[in-house]
Design an enzyme around this catalytic site. Structure first.
Site, PDB file in Angstrom:
ATOM      1  N   SER A 131      31.166 -48.727-123.023  1.00  0.00           N
ATOM      2  CA  SER A 131      32.062 -49.738-122.472  1.00  0.00           C
ATOM      3  C   SER A 131      32.890 -50.390-123.574  1.00  0.00           C
ATOM      4  O   SER A 131      32.432 -50.526-124.716  1.00  0.00           O
ATOM      5  CB  SER A 131      31.191 -50.806-121.804  1.00  0.00           C
ATOM      6  N   TYR A 155      24.517 -57.239-122.410  1.00  0.00           N
ATOM      7  CA  TYR A 155      24.986 -55.979-121.813  1.00  0.00           C
ATOM      8  C   TYR A 155      25.686 -55.120-122.875  1.00  0.00           C
ATOM      9  O   TYR A 155      25.350 -53.953-123.081  1.00  0.00           O
ATOM     10  CB  TYR A 155      25.935 -56.261-120.635  1.00  0.00           C
ATOM     11  N   LYS A 159      24.753 -51.354-124.749  1.00  0.00           N
ATOM     12  CA  LYS A 159      25.649 -50.188-124.824  1.00  0.00           C
ATOM     13  C   LYS A 159      25.819 -49.755-126.286  1.00  0.00           C
ATOM     14  O   LYS A 159      25.802 -48.568-126.601  1.00  0.00           O
ATOM     15  CB  LYS A 159      27.013 -50.522-124.204  1.00  0.00           C
TER      16      LYS A 159
HETATM   17  N1  LIG Z   1      32.232 -50.461-113.670  1.00  0.00           N
HETATM   18  C1  LIG Z   1      32.579 -50.943-114.851  1.00  0.00           C
HETATM   19  O1  LIG Z   1      33.346 -51.901-114.947  1.00  0.00           O
HETATM   20  C2  LIG Z   1      32.059 -50.306-116.130  1.00  0.00           C
HETATM   21  C3  LIG Z   1      32.743 -50.521-117.340  1.00  0.00           C
HETATM   22  C4  LIG Z   1      32.244 -49.939-118.511  1.00  0.00           C
HETATM   23  C5  LIG Z   1      31.090 -49.183-118.465  1.00  0.00           C
HETATM   24  N2  LIG Z   1      30.433 -49.001-117.274  1.00  0.00           N
HETATM   25  C6  LIG Z   1      29.189 -48.221-117.269  1.00  0.00           C
HETATM   26  O2  LIG Z   1      29.366 -47.090-116.431  1.00  0.00           O
HETATM   27  C7  LIG Z   1      28.141 -46.757-115.769  1.00  0.00           C
HETATM   28  C8  LIG Z   1      28.403 -46.656-114.284  1.00  0.00           C
HETATM   29  O3  LIG Z   1      28.947 -47.886-113.821  1.00  0.00           O
HETATM   30  P1  LIG Z   1      29.259 -48.140-112.278  1.00  0.00           P
HETATM   31  O4  LIG Z   1      30.358 -49.129-112.215  1.00  0.00           O
HETATM   32  O5  LIG Z   1      29.387 -46.870-111.553  1.00  0.00           O
HETATM   33  O6  LIG Z   1      27.922 -48.888-111.865  1.00  0.00           O
HETATM   34  P2  LIG Z   1      27.049 -48.745-110.563  1.00  0.00           P
HETATM   35  O7  LIG Z   1      26.044 -49.830-110.573  1.00  0.00           O
HETATM   36  O8  LIG Z   1      27.930 -48.607-109.367  1.00  0.00           O
HETATM   37  O9  LIG Z   1      26.325 -47.329-110.799  1.00  0.00           O
HETATM   38  C9  LIG Z   1      25.157 -47.204-111.573  1.00  0.00           C
HETATM   39  C10 LIG Z   1      24.170 -46.360-110.782  1.00  0.00           C
HETATM   40  O10 LIG Z   1      22.977 -46.242-111.544  1.00  0.00           O
HETATM   41  C11 LIG Z   1      21.870 -46.443-110.686  1.00  0.00           C
HETATM   42  N3  LIG Z   1      20.758 -46.905-111.502  1.00  0.00           N
HETATM   43  C12 LIG Z   1      20.605 -48.126-112.097  1.00  0.00           C
HETATM   44  N4  LIG Z   1      19.451 -48.166-112.783  1.00  0.00           N
HETATM   45  C13 LIG Z   1      18.867 -46.948-112.637  1.00  0.00           C
HETATM   46  C14 LIG Z   1      17.665 -46.381-113.110  1.00  0.00           C
HETATM   47  N5  LIG Z   1      16.803 -47.087-113.865  1.00  0.00           N
HETATM   48  N6  LIG Z   1      17.367 -45.114-112.773  1.00  0.00           N
HETATM   49  C15 LIG Z   1      18.217 -44.397-111.988  1.00  0.00           C
HETATM   50  N7  LIG Z   1      19.372 -44.892-111.499  1.00  0.00           N
HETATM   51  C16 LIG Z   1      19.685 -46.147-111.827  1.00  0.00           C
HETATM   52  C17 LIG Z   1      22.361 -47.449-109.650  1.00  0.00           C
HETATM   53  O11 LIG Z   1      21.608 -47.406-108.442  1.00  0.00           O
HETATM   54  C18 LIG Z   1      23.798 -46.989-109.437  1.00  0.00           C
HETATM   55  O12 LIG Z   1      23.892 -46.024-108.417  1.00  0.00           O
HETATM   56  C19 LIG Z   1      27.150 -47.853-116.148  1.00  0.00           C
HETATM   57  O13 LIG Z   1      26.342 -47.362-117.181  1.00  0.00           O
HETATM   58  C20 LIG Z   1      28.037 -48.982-116.639  1.00  0.00           C
HETATM   59  O14 LIG Z   1      27.393 -49.784-117.586  1.00  0.00           O
HETATM   60  C21 LIG Z   1      30.897 -49.533-116.114  1.00  0.00           C
END
Ligand SMILES: NC(=O)c1ccc[n+]([C@@H]2O[C@H](COP(=O)([O-])OP(=O)(O)OC[C@H]3O[C@@H](n4cnc5c(N)ncnc54)[C@H](O)[C@@H]3O)[C@@H](O)[C@H]2O)c1
Length: 346
Positions: A131, A155, A159
């Site tokens: 991120s 957070y 990362k």
């Molecule tokens: N959305 C954003 O703004 C953003 C920005 C930068 C980075 N990210 C990173 O991208 C990734 C995906 O983000 P997103 O927006 O799709 O989030 P999200 O919460 O929609 O998706 C994450 C998924 O991981 C699953 N999950 C969580 N903990 C788990 C575990 N212990 N075991 C198995 N599954 C698990 C959740 O149920 C969910 O389906 C994350 O790692 C997040 O930190 C997201």
């Protein structure tokens, strides 16, 4: 065609990436504990890709911290797993400040446990969801990958820790092919409106918040600060359409699978910044709804402006964003109008 393990593949970004990877002909196994997603998502992804669920899309309801669940995932296809796309994790900054132990456990311990399983199955190719939060308050704008990593909340620290762990793993033995992708602000939805972002509770991110105001679920958008040093006083961010982001993952995977041992660190953003007030105006045009808002105090930890320098990703992945703010608002609104309650009750 490869067999891919997609952790967190039912989530917002993972589901869109699954679609792009299915369309590219790959076979997928999703490992998700559905702590922040709906069990109905994979069926929708299958529907959009034109396959039947189970055919090239297998689902394991399990946790990345649990070795038995990981074993099931790595054994989902008889030919083994070629590469992992690791989306699973927790992502709410405020929650991470309240419960850092949970964030370090899921994000860091979960990634460690995944890497351990990868090593034992001889799988050494991984695309990791990092991120822009790792930059904290950067000194340069737009932000290049060479900017200092100095996260300012738990957070972002988790990362950065996983990025470091991946680096250490790559240095420990030859053969690792790793992409650390630093996302800027992923938003929008698939143009069909069948899958999109479905936050639990009152949204804290701008697009779900605006959408819920436009649909009438929330009364007013709260804008955090109107006195930032930006042309209109509201914060500026680099919004990236989730389909562009999904295609960026496919591009990164292709580069890793074609190459030798390497570790890539790349910004995935558009390189363009829009202020909150510009987004409000664009969303209002796309939805033909007025978006009432109030301007409140600045939120602690926010930065005035965050924009990616995406030049390296463009050069190495031969990828760049294709969808503009108008498209983002249009697709986001389509999803919101079609499913005003998200995946629940639909
Ligand atoms: N959305 C954003 O703004 C953003 C920005 C930068 C980075 N990210 C990173 O991208 C990734 C995906 O983000 P997103 O927006 O799709 O989030 P999200 O919460 O929609 O998706 C994450 C998924 O991981 C699953 N999950 C969580 N903990 C788990 C575990 N212990 N075991 C198995 N599954 C698990 C959740 O149920 C969910 O389906 C994350 O790692 C997040 O930190 C997201």
């Amino acid at each position: 065609m490869a067999q891919l393990l997609i952790t967190g593949g039912a989530g917002f970004i993972g589901s869109h990436a699954c679609l792009v990877l299915l369309e590219a002909g790959h076979r997928l196994v999703v490992l998700d504990n559905f702590s922040n997603s709906s069990e109905s998502v994979p069926a929708r992804v299958a529907e959009l890709s034109g396959i039947s669920k189970g055919q090239r899309l297998r689902i394991i309801h399990g946790d990345i911290r649990n070795r038995e669940d990981l074993d099931l995932a790595f054994n989902a296809y008889t030919d083994g797993i070629t590469a992992v796309l690791h989306f699973a994790g927790l992502k709410a900054v405020a929650e991470s400040i309240k419960d850092p132990l949970l964030y370090w456990d899921v994000n860091v311990n979960g990634s460690r446990s995944l890497l351990q399983a990868m090593r034992s199955y001889g799988c050494r190719t991984i695309v990791f969801s990092s991120s822009a939060t790792v930059y904290g308050h950067p000194d340069q704008m737009p932000i290049p990958e060479s900017a200092k990593v100095k996260p300012i909340n738990p957070y972002g620290k988790t990362k950065a820790a996983v990025e470091q762990l991946l680096n250490d793993v790559a240095e420990s033995e030859p053969g690792w092919r790793i992409a650390r992708l630093r996302y800027f602000n992923p938003v929008g939805a698939h143009p069909s409106g069948l899958i999109g972002e479905d936050p639990k509770g009152v949204p804290t991110n701008l697009f779900p918040f605006i959408s819920q105001v436009a649909i009438g679920k929330l009364e007013k958008l709260k804008i955090w600060g109107g006195d930032w040093p930006t042309p209109d006083g509201s914060c500026i961010r680099d919004y990236i359409h989730v389909m562009d982001l999904a295609e960026g993952h496919k591009a990164a995977l292709d580069v890793l699978l074609m190459g030798n041992s390497q570790i890539l660190t790349l910004n995935l953003g558009s390189g363009l910044g829009y202020s909150v007030l510009e987004v409000v105006a664009a969303f209002s045009r796309a939805s033909t709804k007025s978006i009432p808002y109030i301007i409140s105090e600045r939120r602690v930890g926010d930065a005035a402006c965050t924009v990616a320098d995406p030049a390296l990703a463009s050069k190495i992945l031969n990828w760049q964003t294709k969808r503009n703010l108008e498209q983002i608002c249009k697709d986001c609104w389509k999803w919101q109008e079609k499913y005003p309650h998200g995946y629940v009750q639909n």
